[in-house]
Design a protein around this motif. Structure first.
Motif: not given
Length: 66
Positions: A22-46
């Protein structure tokens, strides 16, 4: 929703993964350099959560059958 509540109540591993995910999902917009990377990070957590729920279901089935 009842299955999620049961997993939170009875599965320590799922609670740990929620506590980290959950904290990682909240930090995704700041950690990921792009939209695809953010989607992949969130998808990995889910995906981790989904696999843990499937694992819990298989364990419950094995317990019921034995």
């Amino acid at each position: 929703m009842a299955g999620l509540r049961a997993a939170i109540r009875h599965e320590a591993a799922f609670r740990q993964e929620l506590a980290l995910g959950l904290p990682l999902l909240l930090l995704v917009p700041w950690l990921a350099p792009g939209r695809w990377q953010a989607l992949m990070m969130a998808g990995s957590v889910v995906a981790v959560w989904v696999v843990e729920l499937l694992n819990s279901a298989v364990e419950a089935l094995a317990d019921a059958l034995s």
